[in-house]
Design an enzyme around this catalytic site. Structure first.
Site, PDB file in Angstrom:
ATOM      1  N   LYS A  98       0.032   4.296  -0.346  1.00  0.00           N
ATOM      2  CA  LYS A  98      -0.590   5.488   0.235  1.00  0.00           C
ATOM      3  C   LYS A  98      -0.367   6.700  -0.676  1.00  0.00           C
ATOM      4  O   LYS A  98      -0.471   6.575  -1.892  1.00  0.00           O
ATOM      5  CB  LYS A  98      -0.069   5.695   1.652  1.00  0.00           C
ATOM      6  CG  LYS A  98      -0.240   4.424   2.505  1.00  0.00           C
ATOM      7  CD  LYS A  98       0.075   4.630   3.952  1.00  0.00           C
ATOM      8  CE  LYS A  98      -0.108   3.329   4.707  1.00  0.00           C
ATOM      9  NZ  LYS A  98       0.055   3.497   6.170  1.00  0.00           N
ATOM     10  N   SER A 119       3.348  -2.010  10.312  1.00  0.00           N
ATOM     11  CA  SER A 119       4.800  -1.989  10.498  1.00  0.00           C
ATOM     12  C   SER A 119       5.455  -3.327  10.151  1.00  0.00           C
ATOM     13  O   SER A 119       6.363  -3.795  10.845  1.00  0.00           O
ATOM     14  CB  SER A 119       5.151  -1.567  11.928  1.00  0.00           C
ATOM     15  OG  SER A 119       4.695  -0.255  12.197  1.00  0.00           O
ATOM     16  N   HIS A 178      -9.614   1.134   4.638  1.00  0.00           N
ATOM     17  CA  HIS A 178      -8.351   1.310   5.363  1.00  0.00           C
ATOM     18  C   HIS A 178      -8.555   2.320   6.480  1.00  0.00           C
ATOM     19  O   HIS A 178      -9.323   3.270   6.356  1.00  0.00           O
ATOM     20  CB  HIS A 178      -7.262   1.785   4.404  1.00  0.00           C
ATOM     21  CG  HIS A 178      -5.895   1.754   4.999  1.00  0.00           C
ATOM     22  ND1 HIS A 178      -5.431   2.747   5.841  1.00  0.00           N
ATOM     23  CD2 HIS A 178      -4.884   0.858   4.893  1.00  0.00           C
ATOM     24  CE1 HIS A 178      -4.201   2.456   6.223  1.00  0.00           C
ATOM     25  NE2 HIS A 178      -3.851   1.312   5.658  1.00  0.00           N
ATOM     26  N   GLU A 211      -5.425  -4.719  10.419  1.00  0.00           N
ATOM     27  CA  GLU A 211      -4.436  -3.680  10.640  1.00  0.00           C
ATOM     28  C   GLU A 211      -4.736  -2.980  11.964  1.00  0.00           C
ATOM     29  O   GLU A 211      -5.562  -2.051  12.005  1.00  0.00           O
ATOM     30  CB  GLU A 211      -4.452  -2.666   9.501  1.00  0.00           C
ATOM     31  CG  GLU A 211      -4.007  -3.228   8.167  1.00  0.00           C
ATOM     32  CD  GLU A 211      -3.579  -2.124   7.226  1.00  0.00           C
ATOM     33  OE1 GLU A 211      -2.431  -2.170   6.754  1.00  0.00           O
ATOM     34  OE2 GLU A 211      -4.377  -1.215   6.980  1.00  0.00           O
ATOM     35  N   ASN A 261       0.861  -1.181   0.000  1.00  0.00           N
ATOM     36  CA  ASN A 261       0.000   0.000   0.000  1.00  0.00           C
ATOM     37  C   ASN A 261       0.897   1.231   0.000  1.00  0.00           C
ATOM     38  O   ASN A 261       1.514   1.559   1.009  1.00  0.00           O
ATOM     39  CB  ASN A 261      -0.912   0.001   1.231  1.00  0.00           C
ATOM     40  CG  ASN A 261      -1.777   1.250   1.297  1.00  0.00           C
ATOM     41  OD1 ASN A 261      -1.910   1.990   0.317  1.00  0.00           O
ATOM     42  ND2 ASN A 261      -2.364   1.509   2.454  1.00  0.00           N
ATOM     43  N   GLU A 268      -6.902   4.729   7.551  1.00  0.00           N
ATOM     44  CA  GLU A 268      -6.650   6.130   7.201  1.00  0.00           C
ATOM     45  C   GLU A 268      -7.822   6.715   6.418  1.00  0.00           C
ATOM     46  O   GLU A 268      -8.106   7.914   6.520  1.00  0.00           O
ATOM     47  CB  GLU A 268      -5.339   6.236   6.417  1.00  0.00           C
ATOM     48  CG  GLU A 268      -4.136   5.948   7.296  1.00  0.00           C
ATOM     49  CD  GLU A 268      -2.870   5.618   6.539  1.00  0.00           C
ATOM     50  OE1 GLU A 268      -1.832   5.485   7.201  1.00  0.00           O
ATOM     51  OE2 GLU A 268      -2.916   5.495   5.292  1.00  0.00           O
ATOM     52  N   GLY A 324       2.363   2.506  10.771  1.00  0.00           N
ATOM     53  CA  GLY A 324       3.302   3.602  10.629  1.00  0.00           C
ATOM     54  C   GLY A 324       3.949   4.059  11.921  1.00  0.00           C
ATOM     55  O   GLY A 324       4.613   5.087  11.944  1.00  0.00           O
TER      56      GLY A 324
END
Length: 253
Positions: A11, A213, A95, A167, A9, A97, A173
């Site tokens: 992003k 991560s 996701h 996730e 991904n 985010e 991150g």
């Protein structure tokens, strides 16, 4: 057997030129890899270029999101028919985010999943708990709720291509990573909830990826767990050699 899927991904990173430079270095590094599927989810501006550049290879490409309608007055959105028109085969849905910054709701994820299946796009549905929910002992409740909402109205006969990505929001991150045992436990919760809604055969065959991560030095230990069927990789997928190393290390578990 559930064939592992290792996905990148990207992003909001990489222009089309940078994406093609990545592929020029990356594709030779994985050209003989057959033990797992490989997918890349680039930015929308790069997606068409990545799809064209990976045709005839063992790498596929997908979109990071989409709208659930085919057309309409929705500025900035991309429809499933638009993805079909450029030979896109996969799409990320829900996701964290997107849930946080674009305010996507569980109901929206459900609508998008139905649209993806209607258009023969392979959906990767993302779920996961925040740190405060984990610390409050609500991990299972959050995962069960998100899965139940995503699968609402989905029939077992449609589940063949659905992929789930666990996730934990607190690990995305941040450099923190769930232990293999924590990740495996969460995946088991997800699989049980899928079985409740779509039946045991569907749940047994569904791939559940871990994201948060993931790096070359921890992917093997994660993949050694029986419920983990692959990885959704963020930052470590932005460098060709790093992502290739993750792919090769994932099969040494």
């Amino acid at each position: 057997m559930r064939k592992p899927l290792i996905a990148a991904n990207w992003k909001m990173y990489k222009t089309p030129k940078e994406s093609l430079a990545f592929l020029n270095e990356f594709l030779p590094l994985v050209k003989d890899h057959t033990a797992s599927e490989i997918a890349i989810f680039p930015t929308m501006s790069s997606l068409g270029y990545v799809i064209e550049a990976t045709k005839g290879t063992n790498v596929t490409a997908g979109a990071q999101t989409m709208h659930w309608l085919n057309e309409g007055p929705y500025t900035g959105q991309t429809s499933p028919t638009m993805l079909e028109s450029i030979d896109c085969t996969r799409v990320l849905l829900g996701h964290s985010e997107r849930r946080i910054y674009a305010h996507e709701t569980d109901d929206m994820v459900n609508l998008k999943l139905k649209a993806a299946l209607d258009h023969d796009l392979i959906p990767v549905v993302c779920v996961g708990e925040t740190l405060d929910k984990r610390q409050s002992g609500l991990t299972e409740a959050v995962l069960r709720w998100q899965i139940a909402c995503a699968l609402n109205g989905i029939k077992g006969a449609s589940c063949g291509n659905v992929v789930i990505a666990y996730e934990p929001v607190w690990a995305i991150g941040t450099g923190s990573v769930a232990t293999p045992e924590q990740a495996n436990e969460a995946h088991a919760i997800i699989r049980r909830e899928v079985a409740t809604h779509l039946g045991l055969p569907c749940a047994s065959g569904m791939r559940i990826l871990y994201g948060g991560s993931v790096k070359p030095d921890n992917v093997a230990s994660l993949m050694s767990q029986p419920e983990i069927d692959g990885a959704l990789v963020g930052g470590a997928s932005l460098q060709a050699r790093s992502f290739a190393e993750i792919i090769h290390n994932s099969t040494t578990a």
